[in-house]
Design an enzyme around this catalytic site. Structure first.
Site, PDB file in Angstrom:
ATOM      1  CB  CYS A 291      -6.374  -7.801  -0.215  1.00 17.36           C
ATOM      2  SG  CYS A 291      -7.711  -8.988  -0.089  1.00 17.36           S
TER       3      CYS A 291
ATOM      4  CG  HIS B  34      -9.466  -7.746  -3.912  1.00 20.50           C
ATOM      5  ND1 HIS B  34      -8.259  -8.193  -3.436  1.00 20.50           N
ATOM      6  CD2 HIS B  34      -9.230  -6.512  -4.429  1.00 20.50           C
ATOM      7  CE1 HIS B  34      -7.325  -7.269  -3.649  1.00 20.50           C
ATOM      8  NE2 HIS B  34      -7.888  -6.248  -4.251  1.00 20.50           N
TER       9      HIS B  34
END
Ligand SMILES: *[C@@H]1O[C@H](CO)[C@@H](O)[C@H](O)[C@H]1NC(C)=O
Ligand SMILES: *[C@@H]1O[C@H](CO)[C@@H](O)[C@H](O)[C@H]1NC(C)=O
Ligand SMILES: *[C@@H]1O[C@H](CO)[C@@H](O)[C@H](O)[C@H]1NC(C)=O
Length: 581
Positions: A56, A423
């Site tokens: 990510c 994230h």
């Protein structure tokens, strides 16, 4: 049967390469994997990126980069130019020093722009507008990057800023290596005097632009414009200057210029702050105590030596001291920073310490500014994340009153979670770009396109069948955001997001206060039909994509500006001067 060009671009003399390139940039690379006539039912989206191995931090940066128009123009422009120059220009490596074979290869790859090419391909793919959900992988780009650096990109590092910095610095190096290779080739060409006439005989070259389709888009490029429009620079590269001023003698040190491709700003440890205050940390005048000022040191030496001169009896010493004092005096008047040889200076701990002011300012504003908010807090043994809220504007002013520039927010990368795990996701603007090229330059394009009798092939068309003298890149770029009938005809399908054809004068839904505020940007008044239409199209729009790997949602500017706790990287683009003036 001979394949017919989908689109042919002609460059009017004086039109800039970038302006025409832009036509392609914002021509959508539609993936036709559904029935285009079923416009009202289709789900509009953009291409997502798969996250197979903690990717990510890579995906979020690539999606943000994919939303930067000036970067895409640059990539297309740069690869056009390399294609025109021919591979030989970038293959030849010359160096003063002895280089190992490996070093030669690396320099050649820099010249050849291997990462530039890989990024262009990656961003082209991310700018397809799929009709159905589509997820691709960043693998090709990562492999190109790993090849360029001869190293694996660690998935454990997981820092989006580090990844961004690696990519930007590499692109910048490739840009400068390319410039040097071109200069050298130009020098060689001048030496071989026959070259010039061959070049002049034909100024138009037909090339194909890689738009993700199998054969690419054909285009005609006027090679004479290469020089005119040459070296507009790497869009992220700016220059900063720092200067020291002694608060005692007011000597101003020669400013240091440094180039940058990103700006790291420290986030203050408060519950909430603003982007402006973070900039203050970098750009505000800083006062430093206990500094040994060069000019004050020279003055101190003169004082010491003058006292010695008054005491000494020896004629030899007198002559030496008088000479030294004269030299020190000259140094003060000419260049206090220069090294003085052959003079014994008083011990440095006897030199008075001064308070100095250090000013930092941006002297060359990049087209795209990449801002990194440093949220790391380092204690003696551990590090943690500073979760301060940082509010940031949609339009960012930078520079002093006389040099003020306005930037527009195009993308952010957010981080959720702790310093050690979390994230990344990104937000990128769903563009409607203002027109970049002059309408005049473009109408010559349109008439050329008409005379070429465009094919009736069912390929995605970026120009209407009927050339419109007022057609401008705005028209084409407008039509690609969101929902476009691929035929170029105004849609009647009930999509409220259809911007093709007439745009209503009413406010767009969900306009945030900041979006409304930016409506007050002064616009040129013009009675002509073309510019009034452009003006209408330039309504600020409020649509963004929120992207978390393969998951994509639409959102509004207010959602983006609300990510104050999570915002980590910001990408602002320099606002363009209005082309209609
Ligand atoms: C459009 O989509 C609807 C619903 O998915 C379907 O019933 C219809 O046949 C489609 N129309 C065309 C022209 O494909
Ligand atoms: C300029 O750079 C030099 C060397 O990096 C450094 O010693 C000096 O302090 C810098 N000057 C300013 C004004 O920052
Ligand atoms: C660019 O990013 C790097 C890595 O975070 C940082 O060390 C550097 O200071 C940044 N450049 C500027 C000019 O802030």
């Amino acid at each position: 049967m001979q394949e017919k060009p989908t689109t042919v671009a002609a460059y009017a003399a004086g039109a800039s390469l970038a302006a025409v390139a832009l036509f392609y940039v914002f021509g959508p690379n539609y993936t036709i994997d559904g029935d285009e006539s079923n416009d009202s039912n289709r789900k509009k989206s953009i291409v997502g990126l798969s996250n197979l191995a903690n990717d990510c931090f890579i995906n979020s940066v690539l999606q943000a980069l994919a939303g930067l128009g000036d970067l895409r123009v640059y990539l297309i422009h740069e690869l056009h130019r390399r294609q025109l120059d021919g591979p030989e220009t970038y293959h030849t490596v010359t160096s003063d020093e002895e280089m190992t074979a490996g070093a030669t290869d690396k320099l050649r790859e820099l010249q050849q722009g291997i990462t530039t090419r890989a990024l262009k391909e990656m961003l082209d793919r991310l700018n397809e507008r799929p009709i159905y959900r589509k997820t691709i992988s960043a693998r090709d780009f990562i492999q190109a990057l790993e090849y360029a650096f001869r190293t694996r990109i660690s998935r454990n590092q997981q820092d989006a800023q580090e990844f961004l910095q690696i990519v930007l610095e590499r692109l910048c190096d490739e840009y400068h290596a390319g410039v040097r290779a071109r200069k050298r080739a130009l020098g060689n060409a001048a030496a071989a005097s026959s070259e010039g006439s061959a070049q002049e005989s034909s100024s138009e070259v037909e090339v194909r632009i890689d738009d993700g389709s199998v054969n690419g888009l054909p285009a005609i490029i006027d090679t004479k414009l290469k020089e005119i429009d040459s070296e507009s620079g790497f869009p992220f590269e700016g220059k900063m200057e720092s200067q020291i001023e002694c608060q005692f003698c007011h000597y101003q040190y020669k400013p240091n210029q440094t180039a940058f491709v990103n700006l790291t700003l420290q986030v203050p440890q408060k519950s909430s702050t603003t982007l402006g205050s973070c900039f203050d940390g970098l750009l505000k005048t800083e006062y430093i105590e206990d500094f040994r000022c060069d000019r004050c040191s020279l003055q101190h030496a003169i004082d010491v030596k003058s006292k010695e001169l008054a005491r000494t009896r020896s004629q030899g010493d007198r002559d030496r001291l008088e000479q030294e004092i004269a030299r020190l005096q000259t140094a003060i008047e000419t260049d206090p920073e220069a090294e003085l040889e052959g003079i014994v200076m008083p011990p440095s701990d006897s030199v008075p310490k001064r308070r100095i002011a250090r000013h930092m300012r941006i002297t060359a504003f990049p087209k795209v500014i990449a801002i990194h908010l440093s949220r790391s807090i380092f204690d003696r043994s551990s590090s943690s994340k500073n979760a301060a809220k940082v509010s940031f504007p949609e339009r960012l002013p930078l520079g002093g009153l006389l040099t003020q520039k306005w930037y527009k927010l195009l993308a952010i990368v957010c981080h959720k979670g702790s310093h050690h795990s979390g994230h990344y996701e990104s937000f990128r603007r769903n563009h409607i770009y203002p027109p970049f090229s002059t309408p005049g330059a473009f109408s010559s394009y349109a008439s050329r396109a008409a005379s070429q009798s465009p094919s009736a092939a069912p390929s995605p068309r970026i120009i209407p069948r009927t050339p419109d003298p007022g057609l401008s890149p705005a028209t084409s770029s407008t039509s690609l955001s969101g929902s476009v009938p691929l035929t170029g005809r105004p849609t009647t399908a009930g999509s409220r997001r259809s911007f093709t054809g007439k745009i209503s004068e009413g406010p767009l839904e969900g306009g945030s206060p900041s979006a409304r505020a930016s409506r007050s940007i002064p616009r040129p008044e013009s009675g002509s039909g073309v510019s009034s239409r452009l003006r209408r199209r330039r309504k600020p729009h409020d649509r963004w994509w929120r992207i978390s790997d393969e998951k994509i949602k639409e959102c509004k500017t207010s959602d983006v500006l609300g990510m104050q706790r999570e915002v980590y990287l910001l990408f602002y683009e320099l606002e363009k001067p209005d082309p209609c003036i």
